[in-house]
Design a protein around this motif. Structure first.
Motif, PDB file in Angstrom:
ATOM      1  N   ASN A 373       0.853  -1.186   0.000  1.00 55.92           N
ATOM      2  CA  ASN A 373       0.000   0.000   0.000  1.00 55.92           C
ATOM      3  C   ASN A 373       0.899   1.250   0.000  1.00 55.92           C
ATOM      4  O   ASN A 373       1.878   1.314   0.735  1.00 55.92           O
ATOM      5  CB  ASN A 373      -0.900  -0.004   1.241  1.00 55.92           C
ATOM      6  CG  ASN A 373      -1.662   1.295   1.368  1.00 55.92           C
ATOM      7  OD1 ASN A 373      -1.119   2.298   1.838  1.00 55.92           O
ATOM      8  ND2 ASN A 373      -2.906   1.305   0.945  1.00 55.92           N
ATOM      9  N   HIS A 374       0.561   2.238  -0.842  1.00 60.54           N
ATOM     10  CA  HIS A 374       1.394   3.448  -0.951  1.00 60.54           C
ATOM     11  C   HIS A 374       0.691   4.725  -0.520  1.00 60.54           C
ATOM     12  O   HIS A 374       1.236   5.816  -0.698  1.00 60.54           O
ATOM     13  CB  HIS A 374       1.853   3.655  -2.392  1.00 60.54           C
ATOM     14  CG  HIS A 374       2.794   2.618  -2.893  1.00 60.54           C
ATOM     15  ND1 HIS A 374       4.166   2.757  -2.843  1.00 60.54           N
ATOM     16  CD2 HIS A 374       2.571   1.413  -3.446  1.00 60.54           C
ATOM     17  CE1 HIS A 374       4.738   1.687  -3.366  1.00 60.54           C
ATOM     18  NE2 HIS A 374       3.782   0.845  -3.742  1.00 60.54           N
ATOM     19  N   THR A 375      -0.531   4.621  -0.036  1.00 64.47           N
ATOM     20  CA  THR A 375      -1.211   5.868   0.325  1.00 64.47           C
ATOM     21  C   THR A 375      -2.408   5.602   1.227  1.00 64.47           C
ATOM     22  O   THR A 375      -3.037   4.547   1.126  1.00 64.47           O
ATOM     23  CB  THR A 375      -1.687   6.621  -0.947  1.00 64.47           C
ATOM     24  OG1 THR A 375      -2.293   7.854  -0.560  1.00 64.47           O
ATOM     25  CG2 THR A 375      -2.706   5.815  -1.748  1.00 64.47           C
ATOM     26  N   THR A 481      10.369  -0.001   4.831  1.00 64.80           N
ATOM     27  CA  THR A 481      10.637   1.407   4.520  1.00 64.80           C
ATOM     28  C   THR A 481      11.318   1.516   3.152  1.00 64.80           C
ATOM     29  O   THR A 481      12.251   0.771   2.855  1.00 64.80           O
ATOM     30  CB  THR A 481      11.508   2.034   5.620  1.00 64.80           C
ATOM     31  OG1 THR A 481      10.775   1.994   6.848  1.00 64.80           O
ATOM     32  CG2 THR A 481      11.854   3.480   5.290  1.00 64.80           C
ATOM     33  N   ASN A 482      10.830   2.430   2.342  1.00 63.73           N
ATOM     34  CA  ASN A 482      11.350   2.640   0.983  1.00 63.73           C
ATOM     35  C   ASN A 482      12.846   2.934   0.971  1.00 63.73           C
ATOM     36  O   ASN A 482      13.440   3.289   1.990  1.00 63.73           O
ATOM     37  CB  ASN A 482      10.645   3.843   0.329  1.00 63.73           C
ATOM     38  CG  ASN A 482       9.246   3.502  -0.188  1.00 63.73           C
ATOM     39  OD1 ASN A 482       8.475   4.382  -0.512  1.00 63.73           O
ATOM     40  ND2 ASN A 482       8.930   2.230  -0.281  1.00 63.73           N
ATOM     41  N   GLY A 483      13.426   2.797  -0.195  1.00 61.97           N
ATOM     42  CA  GLY A 483      14.833   3.142  -0.384  1.00 61.97           C
ATOM     43  C   GLY A 483      15.046   3.619  -1.810  1.00 61.97           C
ATOM     44  O   GLY A 483      14.123   3.581  -2.634  1.00 61.97           O
ATOM     45  N   THR A 673       0.046  12.280   5.754  1.00 63.63           N
ATOM     46  CA  THR A 673      -0.464  12.150   4.378  1.00 63.63           C
ATOM     47  C   THR A 673       0.562  11.618   3.378  1.00 63.63           C
ATOM     48  O   THR A 673       0.186  10.970   2.411  1.00 63.63           O
ATOM     49  CB  THR A 673      -0.978  13.505   3.835  1.00 63.63           C
ATOM     50  OG1 THR A 673       0.112  14.424   3.759  1.00 63.63           O
ATOM     51  CG2 THR A 673      -2.070  14.079   4.718  1.00 63.63           C
ATOM     52  N   GLU A 674       1.831  11.895   3.570  1.00 65.67           N
ATOM     53  CA  GLU A 674       2.858  11.410   2.630  1.00 65.67           C
ATOM     54  C   GLU A 674       3.336  10.059   3.131  1.00 65.67           C
ATOM     55  O   GLU A 674       4.004   9.962   4.161  1.00 65.67           O
ATOM     56  CB  GLU A 674       4.036  12.404   2.567  1.00 65.67           C
ATOM     57  CG  GLU A 674       5.071  12.094   1.500  1.00 65.67           C
ATOM     58  CD  GLU A 674       4.564  12.353   0.084  1.00 65.67           C
ATOM     59  OE1 GLU A 674       3.873  11.461  -0.462  1.00 65.67           O
ATOM     60  OE2 GLU A 674       4.839  13.431  -0.468  1.00 65.67           O
ATOM     61  N   ALA A 675       2.989   9.008   2.387  1.00 63.48           N
ATOM     62  CA  ALA A 675       3.273   7.660   2.883  1.00 63.48           C
ATOM     63  C   ALA A 675       4.752   7.498   3.240  1.00 63.48           C
ATOM     64  O   ALA A 675       5.088   7.010   4.315  1.00 63.48           O
ATOM     65  CB  ALA A 675       2.857   6.635   1.836  1.00 63.48           C
ATOM     66  N   SER A 676       5.625   7.905   2.345  1.00 64.48           N
ATOM     67  CA  SER A 676       7.048   7.815   2.639  1.00 64.48           C
ATOM     68  C   SER A 676       7.776   9.046   2.126  1.00 64.48           C
ATOM     69  O   SER A 676       8.400   9.801   2.862  1.00 64.48           O
ATOM     70  CB  SER A 676       7.650   6.558   1.993  1.00 64.48           C
ATOM     71  OG  SER A 676       9.049   6.662   1.902  1.00 64.48           O
ATOM     72  N   GLY A 677       7.650   9.267   0.813  1.00 67.67           N
ATOM     73  CA  GLY A 677       8.540  10.220   0.161  1.00 67.67           C
ATOM     74  C   GLY A 677       9.844   9.490  -0.115  1.00 67.67           C
ATOM     75  O   GLY A 677      10.270   8.619   0.665  1.00 67.67           O
ATOM     76  N   THR A 678      10.439   9.765  -1.266  1.00 59.89           N
ATOM     77  CA  THR A 678      11.737   9.156  -1.554  1.00 59.89           C
ATOM     78  C   THR A 678      12.744  10.215  -1.981  1.00 59.89           C
ATOM     79  O   THR A 678      13.949  10.024  -1.838  1.00 59.89           O
ATOM     80  CB  THR A 678      11.611   8.084  -2.656  1.00 59.89           C
ATOM     81  OG1 THR A 678      10.754   8.578  -3.694  1.00 59.89           O
ATOM     82  CG2 THR A 678      11.039   6.795  -2.099  1.00 59.89           C
TER      83      THR A 678
HETATM   84  C1  C3B Z   1       3.713   7.587  -3.602  1.00 68.44           C
HETATM   85  C2  C3B Z   1       3.536   8.206  -2.227  1.00 68.44           C
HETATM   86  O1  C3B Z   1       2.776   9.377  -2.341  1.00 68.44           O
HETATM   87  C3  C3B Z   1       4.910   8.503  -1.658  1.00 68.44           C
HETATM   88  O2  C3B Z   1       4.806   8.986  -0.344  1.00 68.44           O
HETATM   89  C4  C3B Z   1       5.764   7.242  -1.651  1.00 68.44           C
HETATM   90  O3  C3B Z   1       7.082   7.542  -1.293  1.00 68.44           O
HETATM   91  C5  C3B Z   1       5.775   6.601  -3.038  1.00 68.44           C
HETATM   92  O4  C3B Z   1       4.462   6.383  -3.497  1.00 68.44           O
HETATM   93  C6  C3B Z   1       6.508   5.284  -3.062  1.00 68.44           C
HETATM   94  O5  C3B Z   1       6.066   4.439  -2.064  1.00 68.44           O
HETATM   95  N1  C3B Z   1       2.447   7.318  -4.320  1.00 68.44           N
HETATM   96  C7  C3B Z   1       2.396   7.597  -5.672  1.00 68.44           C
HETATM   97  O6  C3B Z   1       3.389   8.078  -6.232  1.00 68.44           O
HETATM   98  N2  C3B Z   1       1.269   7.329  -6.372  1.00 68.44           N
HETATM   99  C8  C3B Z   1       0.199   6.782  -5.780  1.00 68.44           C
HETATM  100  N3  C3B Z   1      -0.873   6.515  -6.491  1.00 68.44           N
HETATM  101  C9  C3B Z   1       0.229   6.476  -4.406  1.00 68.44           C
HETATM  102  C10 C3B Z   1       1.381   6.765  -3.689  1.00 68.44           C
END
Ligand code: C3B
Length: 841
Positions: A373-375, A481-483, A673-678
């Motif tokens: 899950n990314h969000t 955790t992302n990398g 709100t920001e799942a990780s940010g890279t």
């Molecule tokens: C993104 C998130 O918004 C980021 O916080 C996260 O670092 C990256 O994914 C990678 O995990 N994200 C995105 O680019 N597109 C989406 N539909 C959902 C999450």
């Protein structure tokens, strides 16, 4: 692995199989051969583009030799493989990466110089492969790099869009979208016309009992579209492994259907069918963190899932193993919910086509898949309407209902009196029309679910997926955790810094084991080293300043503090907070005496990023940034003290110039709100500081590099809900300093104030959902702290070096190893022998 060539003839194959170039002369010979024969050009009409093409083709040949060997090796090894299903792969340019990964960049540089070209100019000819929107797509690209570098048998599966993410132009301050047709000349793909899958849509389901009394389910009629494979080689760094990224392209089925039509004189409609089929892989949907439920998008998803699954099953069947061994051989990772239909498709293949019992099949399915899950943003959580699925994929809808039924029955057994719970965890939302909740289906069909940073993985367990933790227990949910890959984001983007680091710690081994960066820490007080460190940062700023000069036509002072925010434009990422802060600073400068101004730290505020074409608020933010720039940049009171730059068409190759040039970068999303940010990781790895909220991976970055090395501000995620409530029901007042900023906009300082009305009223009247006002004070104060800190350059450089030394954790290699150990259960292949053979020849 079988071969059709008789044993006694294989010697000839071995004798003549190409070895690939290693020396400068061999490289030149290959490149010139390609320019003169493949491209039919000559010495007299070889421009930079042709030189690029020749170079790319020479390197491609080399990669393909290794790619073939890798595939053979992986087949012989007969180990479990990983398949990474992603609708987005934001690869960027391939040539520089290929040259560095195979270790022949210097050879190419000298060779190209002999032929009359500068390698930088040749690299710059390449069109970015931009098959993605933002973080999610770039993460997939970093993962491919790590999987190859670590010698995992791993394939990516995606779509070969004819149009990648649009190109952005700014006209009169507004974003304009231009289609990105990138396939004109793309040497990095191999069409595999022999590898295709027919994919079915529409039609109806026929259930009957056959002569032997067996229930048969058959999906009939409808429309067939053919998926053709295009393979892209993915080289690892410092290893002979070249993995595969397989992208599917759609075309009308070449089967009986069309012939019948042609023969009956329906030529036009046959051609129209053809075009409709090709539409499926035509264009990437340009939304980031937003799903809009369009039928074509669902068609893309099924087309790609079906083609990939049939390809994977075909490969498995060649091994002649029992079905029960499927998940010992195959792991499939779902990059967000976009490929969730793969779960249903595998169940369909096993039950309807291969004749397995439901339960036996379902055990195989659930032990095969993992879901990332990314969000947590509600507007990004996919739901598809039941009628839409019913029409497009009638059999899949039945299977979804059956999965749901069995799941709900098992929940009911364990929680007999909890009717509400059943409604809450049902895959089907009882709305009008009914909707299929793809994330729930993904959870139920997978053995592991992971978030992408600690905070995010905790949040999914306590908010959106809370009920599933109750049902399955906490162990099904985990964090990885992302990398980011240090090859592209340090070595390639910032070669001088990479070289300096290597000179201090003795080798380039840190590019394969990023924790070795900690060997830099003893040098934080080394004067000479610090000087070089600062010089490299300055040179990178000069490079960005030159880029600004050529693209924007004005100059910025590279001695100023470079403050950068580049990422997709989104309200939750809060570029509006940044630009309001800039206006606040501008007003402060205007009200100062010349004496006061002299004490200021000059700043260049750089913005970059695309807005989804239909995301009006995001486009308004871009407009405001550009209009503020127009006014501030030519205000004689301000001069060098403040410049506001919007860089057009932010993409991977531009990021490679921008990231190494930051003093400070902004990662300022509303907490939670920001799942990780890279990009936060990329900037710190290149010696920049961060201003950020306690959100996503910022939290773990802080833990690793130390609180004294990061500028944190703002409310915490646990307080967000209460604050939002307070906006509506409490005695809420907008921050007075922010009100002044709004007044300045409303006066028309930056042109037509009406253009920005919605941006202001969203905060003043509509509840300020993203808490811009709540965080404004601490944001501005933190920016002031940054100015103070920047004045002490020596201490700043210490922070910079210390941070880089402590960034080892954030390599995507660590991340991929975690996935391999805890989710995929796969081992890397041993390539020692191959390396030895190569060293000898
Ligand atoms: C993104 C998130 O918004 C980021 O916080 C996260 O670092 C990256 O994914 C990678 O995990 N994200 C995105 O680019 N597109 C989406 N539909 C959902 C999450």
């Amino acid at each position: 692995v079988e071969s059709s060539i008789p044993e006694h003839m294989r010697e000839a194959w071995k004798k003549f199989s190409p070895k690939g170039f290693t020396t400068k002369d061999e490289f030149e010979s290959e490149a010139v051969k390609h320019i003169e024969t493949t491209l039919a050009r000559s010495l007299f009409n070889c421009d930079e583009l042709a030189a690029y093409s020749g170079t790319a083709l020479a390197f491609r040949d080399r990669l393909i030799i290794d790619w073939n060997k890798t595939q053979q090796r992986q087949s012989f090894a007969d180990q479990k493989r990983l398949y990474y299903l992603s609708l987005e792969f934001l690869m960027g340019r391939a040539l520089d990466n290929a040259m560095l990964n195979v270790g022949l960049k210097n050879v190419a540089k000298d060779g190209l110089a002999d032929l009359g070209f500068r390698i930088e100019d040749i690299i710059a000819q390449e069109h970015d492969a931009a098959l993605g929107n933002g973080g999610l797509g770039r993460l997939a690209a970093c993962f491919l790099d790590s999987m190859a570098t670590l010698n995992y048998a791993a394939w990516g599966y995606g779509l070969r869009y004819r149009y990648g993410i649009f190109k952005q132009e700014i006209q009169d301050g507004y974003q304009v979208e231009i289609p990105d047709y990138w396939l004109d000349f793309n040497p990095w793909e191999f069409p595999r016309h022999d590898v295709s899958v027919d994919v079915q849509f529409y039609g109806w389901v026929n259930k009957y009992t056959n002569d032997e009394g067996k229930q048969i389910v058959s999906w009939q009629d409808g429309e067939i579209v053919t998926a053709t494979a295009y393979d892209v080689p993915v080289p690892g760094y410092g290893t002979p492994t070249v993995n595969n990224l397989r992208l599917w392209s759609s075309k009308a089925s070449s089967g009986e259907f069309d012939f019948a039509k042609f023969n009956s004189g329906e030529y036009e409609s046959a051609v129209a069918d053809e075009q409709r089929a090709e539409t499926i892989s035509a264009v990437l949907y340009p939304n980031d963190n937003l799903e809009r439920g369009k039928e074509l998008r669902l068609k893309q998803q099924y087309f790609w899932c079906a083609a990939s699954l049939h390809d994977i099953v075909r490969r498995f069947k060649k091994s002649k193993r029992k079905w029960s061994e499927f998940s010992d051989q195959v792991a499939i990772q779902l990059n967000d919910t976009h490929p969730t239909l793969a779960i249903v498709e595998l169940q369909r293949i096993l039950v309807d086509m291969e004749g397995l019992g439901w339960d036996e099949a379902w055990t195989i399915v659930t032990s095969t898949f993992g879901y990332t899950n990314h969000t947590v943003l509600p507007e990004a959580l996919e739901k598809w309407s039941v009628p839409l699925i019913q029409n497009l994929l009638p059999r899949h809808l039945q299977i979804i209902y059956e999965i749901n039924l069995q799941f709900l029955q098992s929940v009911e057994k364990r929680f007999p009196k909890d009717r509400d719970l059943l409604g809450r965890v049902s895959i089907i939302e009882e709305s009008q029309p009914k909707m299929v909740r793809m994330a729930y289906l993904a959870i139920i069909g997978s053995h592991k679910v992971n978030g992408v940073a600690e905070l995010h993985s905790d949040l999914i367990k306590t908010t959106i997926f809370k009920d599933f933790v109750k049902v399955y227990g906490p162990d099904k949910f985990t964090n990885v955790t992302n990398g980011i890959t240090p090859r592209r984001w340090l070595h390639q983007a910032n070669p001088r810094l990479s070289e300096l680091i290597a000179s201090k710690i003795g080798s380039y081994e840190f590019l394969k084991d990023l924790t070795l960066l900690n060997k830099l820490e003893p040098f934080v007080d080394d004067k000479e080293f610090k000087k070089e460190w600062a010089e490299i940062k300055y040179a990178n700023k000069v490079r960005l300043a030159q880029h600004i000069q050529t693209t924007k036509g004005y100059s910025v002072n590279p001695k100023a503090l470079f403050d950068i925010q580049v990422k997709r434009i989104h309200e939750y990422k809060r570029q509006q907070l940044n630009i309001f802060g800039v206006i606040h600073r501008y007003m402060a400068i205007k009200s100062m005496s010349p004496e006061e101004r002299k004490k200021l730290v000059p700043r260049v505020s750089v913005f970059g990023g695309k807005a989804a074409p239909g995301y009006w608020m995001a486009k308004t933010i871009i407009h405001l940034i550009n209009k503020v720039g127009e006014v501030v940049n030519k205000d004689p009171d301000v001069g060098d003290l403040l410049k506001v730059v919007f860089l057009e068409d932010y993409n991977v190759s531009k990021a490679e110039i921008i990231v190494p040039a930051s003093d400070i970068s902004e990662h300022i999303s509303t907490a939670g709100t920001e799942a990780s940010g890279t990009s936060n990781m990329k900037f710190v790895l290149n010696g920049g500081m961060i201003i950020g909220t306690l959100d996503g991976a910022n939290i773990e970055i802080t833990r690793e590099i130390g609180e004294q090395n990061i500028f944190l501000f703002g409310n915490l995620s646990e307080d967000v809900e209460d604050l939002r409530h307070h906006h509506f029901y409490g005695d809420y007042k907008v921050n007075p300093e922010l009100v002044k900023v709004f007044d300045c906009i409303k006066k028309g300082t930056f042109g037509d104030e009406g253009a920005f009305g919605a941006l202001i009223s969203g905060i003043v009247e509509h509840g300020d959902y993203y808490l811009v006002s709540d965080d404004f004070n601490s944001y501005c104060q933190t920016q002031d702290l940054i100015d103070e800190a920047y004045k002490d350059q020596d201490a700043w450089v210490t922070k910079s070096i210390t941070s880089v030394a402590r960034m080892g954790f954030f390599t995507s290699d660590r991340c991929i190893n975690e996935y391999a150990d805890t989710i995929w259960n796969i081992e890397p292949l041993d390539v020692a022998e191959e390396k030895e053979v190569r060293a000898r020849t």
